[in-house]
Design a protein around this motif. Structure first.
Motif, PDB file in Angstrom:
ATOM      1  N   PRO A  21       0.809  -1.219   0.000  1.00 37.63           N
ATOM      2  CA  PRO A  21       0.000   0.000   0.000  1.00 37.63           C
ATOM      3  C   PRO A  21       0.844   1.271   0.000  1.00 37.63           C
ATOM      4  N   ASP A  22       2.036   1.229   0.587  1.00 43.03           N
ATOM      5  CA  ASP A  22       2.902   2.409   0.558  1.00 43.03           C
ATOM      6  C   ASP A  22       3.310   2.766  -0.861  1.00 43.03           C
ATOM      7  N   GLU A  23       3.420   1.754  -1.710  1.00 42.26           N
ATOM      8  CA  GLU A  23       3.855   1.980  -3.092  1.00 42.26           C
ATOM      9  C   GLU A  23       2.729   2.508  -3.976  1.00 42.26           C
ATOM     10  N   THR A  24       1.510   2.010  -3.791  1.00 41.85           N
ATOM     11  CA  THR A  24       0.445   2.334  -4.743  1.00 41.85           C
ATOM     12  C   THR A  24      -0.858   2.813  -4.125  1.00 41.85           C
ATOM     13  N   GLY A  25      -1.021   2.636  -2.823  1.00 36.61           N
ATOM     14  CA  GLY A  25      -2.322   2.879  -2.211  1.00 36.61           C
ATOM     15  C   GLY A  25      -2.834   4.293  -2.379  1.00 36.61           C
ATOM     16  N   SER A  26      -2.026   5.283  -2.012  1.00 35.78           N
ATOM     17  CA  SER A  26      -2.497   6.677  -2.038  1.00 35.78           C
ATOM     18  C   SER A  26      -2.819   7.138  -3.459  1.00 35.78           C
ATOM     19  N   ALA A  27      -1.993   6.755  -4.422  1.00 36.46           N
ATOM     20  CA  ALA A  27      -2.234   7.180  -5.802  1.00 36.46           C
ATOM     21  C   ALA A  27      -3.523   6.571  -6.346  1.00 36.46           C
ATOM     22  N   LEU A  28      -3.761   5.295  -6.059  1.00 35.76           N
ATOM     23  CA  LEU A  28      -5.003   4.676  -6.512  1.00 35.76           C
ATOM     24  C   LEU A  28      -6.207   5.269  -5.798  1.00 35.76           C
ATOM     25  N   TYR A  29      -6.050   5.567  -4.517  1.00 28.42           N
ATOM     26  CA  TYR A  29      -7.138   6.224  -3.777  1.00 28.42           C
ATOM     27  C   TYR A  29      -7.479   7.566  -4.428  1.00 28.42           C
ATOM     28  N   ASP A  30      -6.462   8.347  -4.743  1.00 30.00           N
ATOM     29  CA  ASP A  30      -6.688   9.648  -5.368  1.00 30.00           C
ATOM     30  C   ASP A  30      -7.310   9.506  -6.757  1.00 30.00           C
ATOM     31  N   ALA A  31      -7.068   8.363  -7.413  1.00 29.48           N
ATOM     32  CA  ALA A  31      -7.673   8.097  -8.716  1.00 29.48           C
ATOM     33  C   ALA A  31      -9.144   7.713  -8.605  1.00 29.48           C
ATOM     34  N   GLY A  32      -9.605   7.448  -7.385  1.00 28.58           N
ATOM     35  CA  GLY A  32     -11.010   7.129  -7.171  1.00 28.58           C
ATOM     36  C   GLY A  32     -11.295   5.743  -6.655  1.00 28.58           C
TER      37      GLY A  32
END
Length: 261
Positions: free
Chosen positions: A219-230
């Motif tokens: 999640p540190d690698e991809t979680g925030s970016a995917l969250y921001d993508a919706g």
């Protein structure tokens, strides 16, 4: 679109290269660990690893999981529309919905794995033809739900998997409550924008559709970016070769808990 939904974490428990007893233990462990959804998939042979390795059928497993679990939602990621008559699939889904006391998600897609079709006697046809068949099946499923006695326990959530912008995302706008896609954050954000436009074109609020994706890494690698993508439903895939290891699932569950506060 800013989605106020909380983050949810799913596990795709791939029913390949394992005995069923191990699959059952793992679905129970995933529920105990705090997963929100446990999916399987709808194939007849392994998708990777030994091509003739151990493998189990999707909907039989879902019926068993409905009894073996008590809290998690369950479903296929995704059911192949080609393998079952839409009315039969609707009845199967309604039945598992009742067995699980309202925890089924009907995940569905147009199908793609040619070996399944060839060895089980289904006509593979063309990608466009399979998508057209999916479009015809979706209203038939809902129509059958309206006729069944007893009726489903709830408005069964429909998850459509796929990223085709002209057909699949339009069908999602018309029929689904969850969209499941693939790719990095930029790809998912673009697909979400296309889906939003399809919703606006038919007069539907895009916020009615939860956005879901398969996740790789931590999640540190991809979680925030995917969250921001919706994205709000993040699903970890897990294969049975060498035994199911839920460490990565637990990392995503911890991230969910921090994100949701």
């Amino acid at each position: 679109m800013t989605d106020p939904r909380p983050v949810r974490i799913g596990l795709q428990l791939q029913p390949q290269h394992a005995d069923y007893a191990e699959i059952r233990r793992t679905v129970a462990a995933a529920e105990a660990a705090g997963a929100d959804v446990v999916f399987n998939w709808d194939h007849f042979f392994p998708l990777y690893g030994e091509p003739d390795g151990k493998h189990f059928e999707c909907w039989t497993i879902l019926g068993a999981w409905a009894e073996a679990t008590s809290r998690v939602e369950i479903g296929a990621l995704v059911t192949c529309n080609s393998y079952r008559n839409p009315e039969l699939l609707a009845d199967m889904a309604r039945t598992v919905d009742h067995i699980s006391e309202g925890r089924l998600i009907l995940g569905i897609g147009s199908g793609w794995f040619q070996r399944d079709y060839d060895e089980y006697g289904y006509e593979f046809g063309t990608a466009g033809g399979r998508l057209n068949e999916l479009a015809a099946a979706l209203p038939r499923i809902r129509s059958r739900w309206a006729k069944l006695n007893p009726a489903p326990t709830r408005d069964i959530p429909v998850l459509i998997g796929g990223s085709g912008e002209k057909k699949t995302l339009r069908y999602t706008a018309e029929h689904a409550t969850i969209w499941h896609g693939f790719g990095d954050a930029d790809t998912v954000a673009h697909k979400c924008s296309v889906l939003d436009q399809h919703c606006r074109d038919i007069g539907r609020d895009p916020a009615e559709i939860e956005r879901s994706t398969a996740v790789q890494g931590t999640p540190d690698e991809t979680g925030s970016a995917l969250y921001d993508a919706g994205v709000r439903l993040f699903t970890v895939g897990q294969d049975g070769a060498g035994g199911y290891d839920l460490a990565r699932l637990k990392d995503w569950i911890a991230w969910r808990d921090d994100r949701n506060g």
